[in-house]
Design a protein around this motif. Sequence first.
Motif, PDB file in Angstrom:
ATOM      1  N   LEU A  46      28.180   5.892   8.520  1.00  0.00           N
ATOM      2  CA  LEU A  46      28.157   6.241   7.164  1.00  0.00           C
ATOM      3  C   LEU A  46      26.843   6.179   6.320  1.00  0.00           C
ATOM      4  O   LEU A  46      26.140   6.881   5.847  1.00  0.00           O
ATOM      5  CB  LEU A  46      29.415   6.368   6.630  1.00  0.00           C
ATOM      6  CG  LEU A  46      29.464   7.183   5.088  1.00  0.00           C
ATOM      7  CD1 LEU A  46      30.938   7.531   4.847  1.00  0.00           C
ATOM      8  CD2 LEU A  46      29.020   6.203   3.835  1.00  0.00           C
ATOM      9  N   LYS A  47      26.672   4.637   6.363  1.00  0.00           N
ATOM     10  CA  LYS A  47      25.542   4.291   5.715  1.00  0.00           C
ATOM     11  C   LYS A  47      24.164   4.825   5.923  1.00  0.00           C
ATOM     12  O   LYS A  47      23.219   4.888   5.189  1.00  0.00           O
ATOM     13  CB  LYS A  47      25.458   2.560   5.749  1.00  0.00           C
ATOM     14  CG  LYS A  47      25.148   2.451   7.283  1.00  0.00           C
ATOM     15  CD  LYS A  47      25.454   0.681   7.384  1.00  0.00           C
ATOM     16  CE  LYS A  47      24.867   0.339   9.034  1.00  0.00           C
ATOM     17  NZ  LYS A  47      25.153  -1.324   9.007  1.00  0.00           N
ATOM     18  N   ALA A  71      31.101  14.827  -1.298  1.00  0.00           N
ATOM     19  CA  ALA A  71      32.319  15.227  -0.556  1.00  0.00           C
ATOM     20  C   ALA A  71      32.452  14.536   0.751  1.00  0.00           C
ATOM     21  O   ALA A  71      31.607  14.577   1.690  1.00  0.00           O
ATOM     22  CB  ALA A  71      32.557  16.615  -0.290  1.00  0.00           C
ATOM     23  N   LEU A  72      33.638  14.086   1.198  1.00  0.00           N
ATOM     24  CA  LEU A  72      33.989  13.240   2.161  1.00  0.00           C
ATOM     25  C   LEU A  72      34.974  13.991   3.139  1.00  0.00           C
ATOM     26  O   LEU A  72      36.119  14.013   2.936  1.00  0.00           O
ATOM     27  CB  LEU A  72      34.352  11.985   2.147  1.00  0.00           C
ATOM     28  CG  LEU A  72      33.705  10.982   1.204  1.00  0.00           C
ATOM     29  CD1 LEU A  72      34.330   9.636   1.077  1.00  0.00           C
ATOM     30  CD2 LEU A  72      32.151  10.632   1.912  1.00  0.00           C
ATOM     31  N   ALA A  93      33.960   2.983   3.484  1.00  0.00           N
ATOM     32  CA  ALA A  93      32.683   2.591   3.936  1.00  0.00           C
ATOM     33  C   ALA A  93      31.604   3.188   2.802  1.00  0.00           C
ATOM     34  O   ALA A  93      30.512   2.423   2.884  1.00  0.00           O
ATOM     35  CB  ALA A  93      32.350   3.445   5.213  1.00  0.00           C
ATOM     36  N   LEU A  94      31.866   4.072   2.148  1.00  0.00           N
ATOM     37  CA  LEU A  94      30.887   4.522   1.296  1.00  0.00           C
ATOM     38  C   LEU A  94      30.843   3.676  -0.081  1.00  0.00           C
ATOM     39  O   LEU A  94      29.737   3.171  -0.658  1.00  0.00           O
ATOM     40  CB  LEU A  94      31.278   5.883   0.755  1.00  0.00           C
ATOM     41  CG  LEU A  94      30.556   6.437  -0.539  1.00  0.00           C
ATOM     42  CD1 LEU A  94      29.196   6.941   0.298  1.00  0.00           C
ATOM     43  CD2 LEU A  94      31.113   7.930  -0.931  1.00  0.00           C
ATOM     44  N   GLU A  95      31.868   3.106  -0.566  1.00  0.00           N
ATOM     45  CA  GLU A  95      31.981   2.037  -1.565  1.00  0.00           C
ATOM     46  C   GLU A  95      31.107   0.831  -1.134  1.00  0.00           C
ATOM     47  O   GLU A  95      30.078   0.374  -1.784  1.00  0.00           O
ATOM     48  CB  GLU A  95      33.193   1.607  -1.642  1.00  0.00           C
ATOM     49  CG  GLU A  95      34.160   2.613  -2.676  1.00  0.00           C
ATOM     50  CD  GLU A  95      35.249   2.045  -2.770  1.00  0.00           C
ATOM     51  OE1 GLU A  95      35.947   2.383  -3.920  1.00  0.00           O
ATOM     52  OE2 GLU A  95      35.979   0.968  -2.425  1.00  0.00           O
ATOM     53  N   ASP A  96      31.282   0.535   0.387  1.00  0.00           N
ATOM     54  CA  ASP A  96      30.573  -0.750   0.649  1.00  0.00           C
ATOM     55  C   ASP A  96      28.923  -0.488   0.886  1.00  0.00           C
ATOM     56  O   ASP A  96      28.281  -1.299   0.365  1.00  0.00           O
ATOM     57  CB  ASP A  96      30.876  -1.258   2.077  1.00  0.00           C
ATOM     58  CG  ASP A  96      32.362  -1.906   2.030  1.00  0.00           C
ATOM     59  OD1 ASP A  96      32.718  -2.384   0.871  1.00  0.00           O
ATOM     60  OD2 ASP A  96      33.028  -1.910   3.003  1.00  0.00           O
ATOM     61  N   ALA A  97      28.617   0.905   1.278  1.00  0.00           N
ATOM     62  CA  ALA A  97      27.227   1.077   1.304  1.00  0.00           C
ATOM     63  C   ALA A  97      26.495   1.096  -0.030  1.00  0.00           C
ATOM     64  O   ALA A  97      25.463   0.898  -0.327  1.00  0.00           O
ATOM     65  CB  ALA A  97      27.001   2.417   2.235  1.00  0.00           C
ATOM     66  N   SER A 118      39.133  10.283   5.853  1.00  0.00           N
ATOM     67  CA  SER A 118      38.625  10.102   4.376  1.00  0.00           C
ATOM     68  C   SER A 118      38.800   8.818   3.821  1.00  0.00           C
ATOM     69  O   SER A 118      37.763   8.562   2.893  1.00  0.00           O
ATOM     70  CB  SER A 118      39.139  11.315   3.666  1.00  0.00           C
ATOM     71  OG  SER A 118      40.717  11.137   3.358  1.00  0.00           O
ATOM     72  N   ALA A 119      40.143   8.087   3.817  1.00  0.00           N
ATOM     73  CA  ALA A 119      40.224   6.881   3.284  1.00  0.00           C
ATOM     74  C   ALA A 119      39.167   5.851   3.878  1.00  0.00           C
ATOM     75  O   ALA A 119      38.501   5.295   3.059  1.00  0.00           O
ATOM     76  CB  ALA A 119      41.724   6.563   3.325  1.00  0.00           C
ATOM     77  N   LEU A 120      38.839   5.944   5.112  1.00  0.00           N
ATOM     78  CA  LEU A 120      38.107   5.064   5.698  1.00  0.00           C
ATOM     79  C   LEU A 120      36.566   5.328   5.335  1.00  0.00           C
ATOM     80  O   LEU A 120      35.886   4.431   5.249  1.00  0.00           O
ATOM     81  CB  LEU A 120      38.212   4.636   7.357  1.00  0.00           C
ATOM     82  CG  LEU A 120      37.380   3.510   7.922  1.00  0.00           C
ATOM     83  CD1 LEU A 120      37.968   2.234   7.391  1.00  0.00           C
ATOM     84  CD2 LEU A 120      37.861   3.743   9.513  1.00  0.00           C
ATOM     85  N   MET A 121      36.382   6.471   5.411  1.00  0.00           N
ATOM     86  CA  MET A 121      34.924   7.146   4.795  1.00  0.00           C
ATOM     87  C   MET A 121      34.769   6.637   3.262  1.00  0.00           C
ATOM     88  O   MET A 121      33.666   6.185   3.037  1.00  0.00           O
ATOM     89  CB  MET A 121      34.809   8.441   4.914  1.00  0.00           C
ATOM     90  CG  MET A 121      34.846   8.834   6.358  1.00  0.00           C
ATOM     91  SD  MET A 121      35.001  10.834   6.346  1.00  0.00           S
ATOM     92  CE  MET A 121      33.327  11.311   5.965  1.00  0.00           C
TER      93      MET A 121
END
Length: 447
Positions: free
Chosen positions: A39-40, A134-135, A67-71, A61-64
Amino acid sequence: MPLDAPNKTFDSKADARARQILREIFDTAVAAADPRKVLKNYLPEPPRSGRCIVVGAGKSSALMAAALEDALAEAWPTISLSGLVITRYGHAVPTRKIEIVEASHPVPDAAGEAAARRVLAAVQGLKPDDLVIALMSGGGSSLLALPAEGLTLADKQAVNRALLASGATIAEMNIVRKHLSAIKGGRLAAASAPARLVTLAISDIPGDDPAAIASGPTYPDASTFADAQAIVARYGLELPPNVADHLQRAADETPKPAQFSTVDFRLIATPLMALSACAEKARDLGLTPLILGDALEGEAREMGIIMAGMARSVAAHGLPIKAPALLLSGGETTVTISKGKAGRGGRNMEFLLALAVTLQGDANIWALAGDTDGIDGTEDAAGAFITPNTLARAREAGLDPLAKLLEHDSYTLYDQLGDLLRTGPTLTNVNDLRAILIEPGETNGTS
């Protein structure tokens, strides 16, 4: 040779090696679609207002979201981040700022309806300098369960059940769903205007059509009410009266491509990406891979018969490739339920049982088929394995493989044989993976 004859040439060490190879191939496909890894690489430009709203739905969507929060914590440390995504029960992961709601799949429930209403509200009233991410991933269509005006959740549930048993393709199902929804088919995108909207998606759709992934809530819809009506007629679907009336009135069309000035839709993982990673892994294992396609569709049972012929050609003639070889394919088959014959098992398990019955215990061919989300249909397994002695072991256990195939009860057979592929939720979804391993040797037709 009779189906219950023993396979005297069966090699347990070769069997263990083949199973290990097939499991490594499946795990490779899942890893290639892990949002924490990919995703990053697809982040948009930060919002000028400093405000980013995240919405989404799907099995990943939850794992996305995590991953988005981390990126974004690394790339945009000063941006205000908030939002809500909906995932399947049992698929939530910890997040810091984005709320995770779980709901039902494949038949929607009240939790999904309530969360979908909140998703729609979250993107309204935004400004041009705001950003909506949107994920979207497979399963989002059932999870974003917001009925169109005049329809109820019970209506949506009845339609979903009818579609799942009809044999319709996923694209056809989603055309019908879009025209019964207040959020799908581009309606979420329309509600988010004038904010900038970027969709990050994992495709579980043959052909990777953005309008079909999760029924395209953030993508313009070229299909029409007339298309939905034609699909209902084609499969003889019995619909609740108010649903049939809604489709006939065709009063509120989905947003069309001409209504969108720009669309920013980014595929972060696809079936072909996963298959390509599997092919590379196969070469590392000393096999010759052949990708037959990433978007194969059709009846699971018929696909099994066709693939058996291909595998036998490799084993007997070295065509189109020579063994040791691995035939790889993706896409999504369908299972049309025979009246009164609804047993247990998903499309991958039915494909495999048809493959096994057609191969009749060929001594050189093993296979695995599974849904990369970890759940084949509604069962607790991703799929299953077949081996050269699957039919013989089934007979010894008192099971009739052909009868189980005709009853759509493949799960029961694999469960008793210990051949189910159980992974638990993988938290991603690039549709089905079929892998057929052919080792060198003469075909012998044993079972």
